[in-house]
Motif scaffolding. Structure first.
Motif, PDB file in Angstrom:
ATOM      1  N   PHE A 182       0.166  -1.405   0.093  1.00 14.71           N
ATOM      2  CA  PHE A 182       0.140   0.344   0.287  1.00 14.71           C
ATOM      3  C   PHE A 182       1.376   1.178   0.064  1.00 14.71           C
ATOM      4  CE2 PHE A 182      -4.575  -1.112   1.821  1.00 14.71           C
ATOM      5  CZ  PHE A 182      -4.374  -2.678   1.269  1.00 14.71           C
ATOM      6  N   GLU A 183       0.759   2.188   0.056  1.00 14.81           N
ATOM      7  CA  GLU A 183       1.000   3.654  -0.528  1.00 14.81           C
ATOM      8  C   GLU A 183       1.010   4.649   0.255  1.00 14.81           C
ATOM      9  OE1 GLU A 183       1.598   4.626  -4.959  1.00 14.81           O
ATOM     10  OE2 GLU A 183       1.317   2.675  -5.606  1.00 14.81           O
ATOM     11  N   HIS A 184      -0.214   4.530   1.329  1.00 19.85           N
ATOM     12  CA  HIS A 184      -0.532   5.643   2.097  1.00 19.85           C
ATOM     13  C   HIS A 184      -1.654   4.878   3.129  1.00 19.85           C
ATOM     14  CE1 HIS A 184      -3.480   9.563   3.438  1.00 19.85           C
ATOM     15  NE2 HIS A 184      -2.258   9.992   2.660  1.00 19.85           N
ATOM     16  N   LEU A 185      -1.300   6.203   4.401  1.00 22.30           N
ATOM     17  CA  LEU A 185      -2.115   5.799   5.376  1.00 22.30           C
ATOM     18  C   LEU A 185      -1.857   7.517   6.028  1.00 22.30           C
ATOM     19  CD1 LEU A 185      -3.226   4.067   7.299  1.00 22.30           C
ATOM     20  CD2 LEU A 185      -0.482   3.137   8.678  1.00 22.30           C
ATOM     21  N   GLN A 186      -3.050   7.289   6.890  1.00 21.84           N
ATOM     22  CA  GLN A 186      -3.492   8.812   7.587  1.00 21.84           C
ATOM     23  C   GLN A 186      -4.022   8.419   9.024  1.00 21.84           C
ATOM     24  OE1 GLN A 186      -5.233  11.147   5.412  1.00 21.84           O
ATOM     25  NE2 GLN A 186      -5.727  12.560   7.043  1.00 21.84           N
ATOM     26  N   ILE A 187      -2.988   9.484   9.878  1.00 23.12           N
ATOM     27  CA  ILE A 187      -3.165   9.155  11.153  1.00 23.12           C
ATOM     28  C   ILE A 187      -3.513  10.176  11.885  1.00 23.12           C
ATOM     29  CG2 ILE A 187      -2.127   8.632  13.787  1.00 23.12           C
ATOM     30  CD1 ILE A 187      -0.618   6.290  11.589  1.00 23.12           C
ATOM     31  N   ASN A 188      -4.381  10.287  11.908  1.00 22.76           N
ATOM     32  CA  ASN A 188      -4.867  11.747  12.982  1.00 22.76           C
ATOM     33  C   ASN A 188      -5.515  11.061  14.525  1.00 22.76           C
ATOM     34  OD1 ASN A 188      -5.397  12.990   9.627  1.00 22.76           O
ATOM     35  ND2 ASN A 188      -7.384  11.298  10.175  1.00 22.76           N
ATOM     36  N   PHE A 189      -4.624  12.902  14.605  1.00 21.69           N
ATOM     37  CA  PHE A 189      -5.034  13.051  16.326  1.00 21.69           C
ATOM     38  C   PHE A 189      -5.698  14.555  16.763  1.00 21.69           C
ATOM     39  CE2 PHE A 189      -0.928  10.321  16.467  1.00 21.69           C
ATOM     40  CZ  PHE A 189      -2.192   8.892  16.591  1.00 21.69           C
ATOM     41  N   GLY A 190      -6.645  14.414  17.547  1.00 17.95           N
ATOM     42  CA  GLY A 190      -7.464  15.408  17.484  1.00 17.95           C
ATOM     43  C   GLY A 190      -7.630  15.703  19.062  1.00 17.95           C
ATOM     44  N   CYS A 191      -7.962  17.475  19.393  1.00 18.90           N
ATOM     45  CA  CYS A 191      -8.343  17.113  20.620  1.00 18.90           C
ATOM     46  C   CYS A 191      -9.146  19.007  20.455  1.00 18.90           C
ATOM     47  CB  CYS A 191      -7.168  17.730  21.679  1.00 18.90           C
ATOM     48  SG  CYS A 191      -6.200  18.715  20.981  1.00 18.90           S
ATOM     49  N   THR A 192      -9.957  19.364  21.512  1.00 15.90           N
ATOM     50  CA  THR A 192     -10.260  20.425  21.974  1.00 15.90           C
ATOM     51  C   THR A 192      -9.918  21.648  20.604  1.00 15.90           C
ATOM     52  OG1 THR A 192     -11.105  20.082  24.040  1.00 15.90           O
ATOM     53  CG2 THR A 192     -11.384  22.509  22.886  1.00 15.90           C
ATOM     54  N   GLY A 193      -8.061  21.787  21.427  1.00 18.67           N
ATOM     55  CA  GLY A 193      -7.918  23.453  20.369  1.00 18.67           C
ATOM     56  C   GLY A 193      -5.969  23.009  19.470  1.00 18.67           C
ATOM     57  N   GLY A 194      -6.306  21.245  19.648  1.00 17.66           N
ATOM     58  CA  GLY A 194      -5.288  20.886  17.953  1.00 17.66           C
ATOM     59  C   GLY A 194      -3.670  21.999  18.458  1.00 17.66           C
ATOM     60  N   GLN A 195      -3.825  22.119  19.990  1.00 18.57           N
ATOM     61  CA  GLN A 195      -2.702  23.583  20.544  1.00 18.57           C
ATOM     62  C   GLN A 195      -1.953  21.909  21.166  1.00 18.57           C
ATOM     63  OE1 GLN A 195      -3.774  26.861  22.269  1.00 18.57           O
ATOM     64  NE2 GLN A 195      -1.652  27.102  23.386  1.00 18.57           N
ATOM     65  N   HIS A 196      -2.246  21.492  22.441  1.00 13.48           N
ATOM     66  CA  HIS A 196      -1.590  20.500  23.147  1.00 13.48           C
ATOM     67  C   HIS A 196      -1.760  18.878  23.244  1.00 13.48           C
ATOM     68  CE1 HIS A 196      -2.725  24.371  25.313  1.00 13.48           C
ATOM     69  NE2 HIS A 196      -1.520  24.178  26.092  1.00 13.48           N
ATOM     70  N   ARG A 197      -2.477  18.477  23.449  1.00 10.19           N
ATOM     71  CA  ARG A 197      -2.634  16.521  23.956  1.00 10.19           C
ATOM     72  C   ARG A 197      -1.833  15.960  21.787  1.00 10.19           C
ATOM     73  NH1 ARG A 197      -8.230  16.381  26.406  1.00 10.19           N
ATOM     74  NH2 ARG A 197      -8.299  18.762  25.134  1.00 10.19           N
ATOM     75  N   SER A 198      -3.379  17.000  21.293  1.00  9.11           N
ATOM     76  CA  SER A 198      -2.828  16.164  19.428  1.00  9.11           C
ATOM     77  C   SER A 198      -1.471  16.582  19.196  1.00  9.11           C
ATOM     78  CB  SER A 198      -4.076  16.937  18.495  1.00  9.11           C
ATOM     79  OG  SER A 198      -4.085  18.314  18.907  1.00  9.11           O
ATOM     80  N   VAL A 199      -0.755  17.545  19.519  1.00  6.41           N
ATOM     81  CA  VAL A 199       0.513  18.281  18.829  1.00  6.41           C
ATOM     82  C   VAL A 199       1.439  16.966  19.239  1.00  6.41           C
ATOM     83  CG1 VAL A 199       2.427  19.397  18.905  1.00  6.41           C
ATOM     84  CG2 VAL A 199       0.181  20.628  17.956  1.00  6.41           C
ATOM     85  N   TYR A 200       0.989  16.775  20.888  1.00 10.38           N
ATOM     86  CA  TYR A 200       1.977  15.940  21.029  1.00 10.38           C
ATOM     87  C   TYR A 200       1.949  14.716  21.092  1.00 10.38           C
ATOM     88  CZ  TYR A 200       4.007  13.122  25.065  1.00 10.38           C
ATOM     89  OH  TYR A 200       4.856  12.092  25.917  1.00 10.38           O
ATOM     90  N   SER A 201       0.837  13.792  21.020  1.00 11.38           N
ATOM     91  CA  SER A 201       0.306  12.686  20.134  1.00 11.38           C
ATOM     92  C   SER A 201       0.965  12.196  18.978  1.00 11.38           C
ATOM     93  CB  SER A 201      -1.343  11.846  20.408  1.00 11.38           C
ATOM     94  OG  SER A 201      -1.437  12.250  21.460  1.00 11.38           O
ATOM     95  N   ALA A 202       0.546  13.720  18.287  1.00 13.98           N
ATOM     96  CA  ALA A 202       1.436  13.119  16.671  1.00 13.98           C
ATOM     97  C   ALA A 202       2.765  12.847  16.406  1.00 13.98           C
ATOM     98  CB  ALA A 202       0.782  14.718  16.205  1.00 13.98           C
ATOM     99  N   GLU A 203       3.008  14.285  17.761  1.00 10.62           N
ATOM    100  CA  GLU A 203       4.814  14.019  16.863  1.00 10.62           C
ATOM    101  C   GLU A 203       5.919  12.656  18.117  1.00 10.62           C
ATOM    102  OE1 GLU A 203       7.268  16.778  17.526  1.00 10.62           O
ATOM    103  OE2 GLU A 203       5.997  17.872  16.410  1.00 10.62           O
TER     104      GLU A 203
END
Length: 139
Positions: free
Chosen positions: A87-108
């Motif tokens: 397969f060539e592509h997979l997307q993984i998304n992390f969401g939180c309320t403002g997209g600033q703390h928890r989702s950024v940390y998780s994505a990193e």
């Protein structure tokens, strides 16, 4: 042919779940709002998940480590399968309320995990609500 994994942090309130423009129709979407929000603590309000204080808070005072262990287990199954099936592509998304703390940390953290465990894949990291953050393709 190699697998490219796009990892996004986003805000449920602002932009919503990122669209997958690869033609595959999406991938994983993990909701980080069940983790205690460091953005409600004054000293962290203007910081992001890239900053040490926020990271230490999430690692020491929340269930984020357990949450990310579960994420690692789930995505590893799919990544291994996608590699085996070319397969060539997979997307993984992390969401939180403002997209600033928890989702950024998780994505990193997950971008680093994927690159270390699967060095043959290309990892592209995007912070959809935080364009000022330095991100780099982890190739």
């Amino acid at each position: 042919m190699s697998l490219t994994i796009e990892i996004h942090s986003f805000s449920y309130k602002k932009g919503g779940i990122p669209q997958d423009h690869s033609g595959n129709g999406g991938g994983f979407c993990f909701d980080c709002r069940g983790i205690l929000n460091p953005g409600r603590i004054e000293e962290f309000k203007i910081q992001t998940g890239q900053e040490i204080g926020v990271q230490e808070f999430l690692e020491q005072k929340t269930k984020m480590p357990e949450f990310l262990e579960g994420v690692k287990n789930i995505i590893s199954i799919t990544i291994e399968d996608y590699i085996a099936r070319n397969f060539e592509h997979l997307q993984i998304n992390f969401g939180c309320t403002g997209g600033q703390h928890r989702s950024v940390y998780s994505a990193e953290k997950i971008a680093d995990f994927v690159k270390n465990k699967f060095p043959e894949v290309e990892v592209k990291l995007f912070h959809d609500e935080q364009p000022q953050l330095k991100v780099q393709n982890r190739i």
